[in-house]
Scaffold this motif. Sequence first.
Motif, short mmCIF file in Angstrom:
data_model
loop_
_atom_site.label_atom_id
_atom_site.label_comp_id
_atom_site.label_asym_id
_atom_site.label_seq_id
_atom_site.Cartn_x
_atom_site.Cartn_y
_atom_site.Cartn_z
N ASP A 79 43.01 25.58 -52.72
CA ASP A 79 42.11 24.43 -52.56
C ASP A 79 42.97 23.21 -52.25
OD1 ASP A 79 39.94 22.70 -52.55
OD2 ASP A 79 39.90 22.49 -54.74
N ASP A 226 41.08 14.12 -61.69
CA ASP A 226 40.18 14.98 -60.93
C ASP A 226 39.04 15.51 -61.80
OD1 ASP A 226 39.98 16.47 -58.31
OD2 ASP A 226 40.08 18.19 -59.65
N GLU A 288 37.64 10.36 -61.38
CA GLU A 288 36.74 10.91 -60.36
C GLU A 288 35.63 11.60 -61.14
OE1 GLU A 288 36.11 14.19 -56.90
OE2 GLU A 288 37.05 14.67 -58.78
N HIS A 349 39.00 12.34 -49.12
CA HIS A 349 39.30 13.65 -48.53
C HIS A 349 38.21 14.69 -48.77
CE1 HIS A 349 40.11 14.06 -52.72
NE2 HIS A 349 40.29 15.37 -52.60
N ASP A 350 37.10 14.29 -49.37
CA ASP A 350 36.02 15.24 -49.67
C ASP A 350 34.75 14.98 -48.87
OD1 ASP A 350 37.45 16.67 -51.65
OD2 ASP A 350 36.84 15.27 -53.22
C1 GLC Z 1 37.85 17.04 -56.70
C2 GLC Z 1 38.76 16.89 -55.50
C3 GLC Z 1 38.45 18.00 -54.53
C4 GLC Z 1 38.73 19.32 -55.20
C5 GLC Z 1 37.96 19.44 -56.51
C6 GLC Z 1 38.48 20.56 -57.35
O1 GLC Z 1 36.53 16.84 -56.38
O2 GLC Z 1 38.61 15.62 -54.94
O3 GLC Z 1 39.17 17.88 -53.35
O4 GLC Z 1 38.38 20.37 -54.36
O5 GLC Z 1 38.06 18.29 -57.30
O6 GLC Z 1 39.73 20.23 -57.89
#
Ligand code: GLC
Length: 567
Positions: A79, A226, A288, A349-350
């Motif tokens: 990922d 995260d 986040e 980036h998402d």
């Molecule tokens: C967060 C990150 C994303 C990732 C996910 C799992 O949302 O921004 O890119 O895939 O967490 O770690």
Amino acid sequence: MLSSVLHDSSVLALVHPAPADREWWRSSVIYQIYPRSFRDLNGDGIGDLQGITAELGTLAELDIDAVWLSPFYRSPQKDAGYDVADYRSVDPMFGTLEDFDALVAEAGRHGIRVIVDLVPNHCSDQHTLFQAALAAGPGSPDRDLFIFRNGTGENGYNPPNNWQSHFGGPAWTRITEPDGTPGQWYLHLFDSSQPDFNWDSPAVHAEFEQTLRFWLDLGVGGFRVDVAHALIKKSGLPDWGGRADGSSSEGYPGAEAPMFGQPGIHDIYRSWRKILDSYDGDRVLCAEATIDPIDRLTDWVRPDEMHQTFNFAYLHHPWHAPAVRHVIESSLRAFDKVGAPTTWVLSNHDVVRHASRFGITTHQERPGDGIGSSDPQPDYGLGISRARAATLLMLGLPGGVYLYQGEELGLPDHTTLPDEYRQDPTFHRTEGARLGRDGCRVPLPWTPDAPALGFSDAGQAWLPQPEGWNALARGVQQADPDSTLNLYRTALELRRSLDLGNGSLAWYPGYDPESVLAFVNGGTAALMNMGSDPVPLPDGELVACSINGAVMDGYLLPNHSAWVRLS
Ligand code: GLC
Ligand code: CA
């Protein structure tokens, strides 16, 4: 009419007063670097830490306070590095710990802090702790670091509950026990290669405290945390029929999701805050957390918890003035209540980059999930116009701002990426039904004529860059006073000199709220015309506009924004 209202600024009702405290993170501009796509110095087609260090001087021209680096730790990259196999290392693909030291030192010379990404909800299935858990067998202390359960139904054939992965498919995977028999299931809210930690285990707490100290000792400015809403799961792991990402849907308010926002989570952040506070240098935690509504999200930034949290409600605002006004006002009021800064963000980036999102004029089958060649293509001319307008408006807001690499170049997503290049697990786990996030992760263009547009000296790039990106290369834009890059530079410089980040907000009266967004921050008015007719600007000095030509004869044209120093 407009100017007569304005002359008496005491008639303006403050939505948000200027904060009394002025720590750097209350007004910071933080630039997100996605390491694999920033700059490749060793020529293998993947960005690296040395590439970042080499360009920090270039970034400093943007007058940013910090960079946040997405994960660069040892990882199988299932990922894109959010599957961490060793939290206290640098993946050889990105360089070495010495390279990281050099990066922090060079950033310091430019007055830039380095924030790193901490991924505490899950690790990689290749992490030694998970490998040990697999080997140790059911009921062992090693297994207790993760969320293993017996299956349900005959012979445990069915998963322990109905939870779904964010990336599609079930959130459980069954293992084969060391003796070869079909065994327990483990929970993974994301890819099956990302087992969730068990945060009820004190050993997991100890592990992450060590990781925090490791990076703090290396001089990082803090952590972006995260999925900071998922660490604790409701005991008993009850079924959940709502959305996998925990956002509210009919009959399933996000507040009731058993895998998100559990009360115990806050003690974790309180203990981390104490660790950060024991270091000098005003280090920060940023969450986040996709938690709605905003009044719940602010629990993450109470005075003894994190410093900032991303404001996804703002990121997702549609092109509709009342909606933007609502999210600005409700955010400021909610964060003010807990004494935390509001942050603003338009890209990361998402999600599909905002220069593409704002160019979508037709119904999209899969909004927010990437755009592919069989989808209607965004109108880039409209998209970039609105993106520049939205950015200028955002940079006029009081609070913290997050920028995502490449938005300062006005980059669109790669919306015609051939499927064979796609790496996002979302694409594979949904058999292509959801395209995933590769389109916003394409390597940056630096020079117009070089192979891979100067991203890599060897001309390699792990994802191909779309047609037309040569015209958007940084080298081209540096020389063009009207470029998106120079808009960002001017606006960021003014944001600092006018102290807008530490400022206040009042709505500017006299405009139609259905079509115009207008606020005053200190002595500066910021306006965005989201309607279809030109609107007059207030009296004063025009100090910035979203594009040369956005203002004609004192009128702001549709899809543009401007800043005016009020007279
Ligand atoms: C967060 C990150 C994303 C990732 C996910 C799992 O949302 O921004 O890119 O895939 O967490 O770690
Ligand atoms: Ca490289």
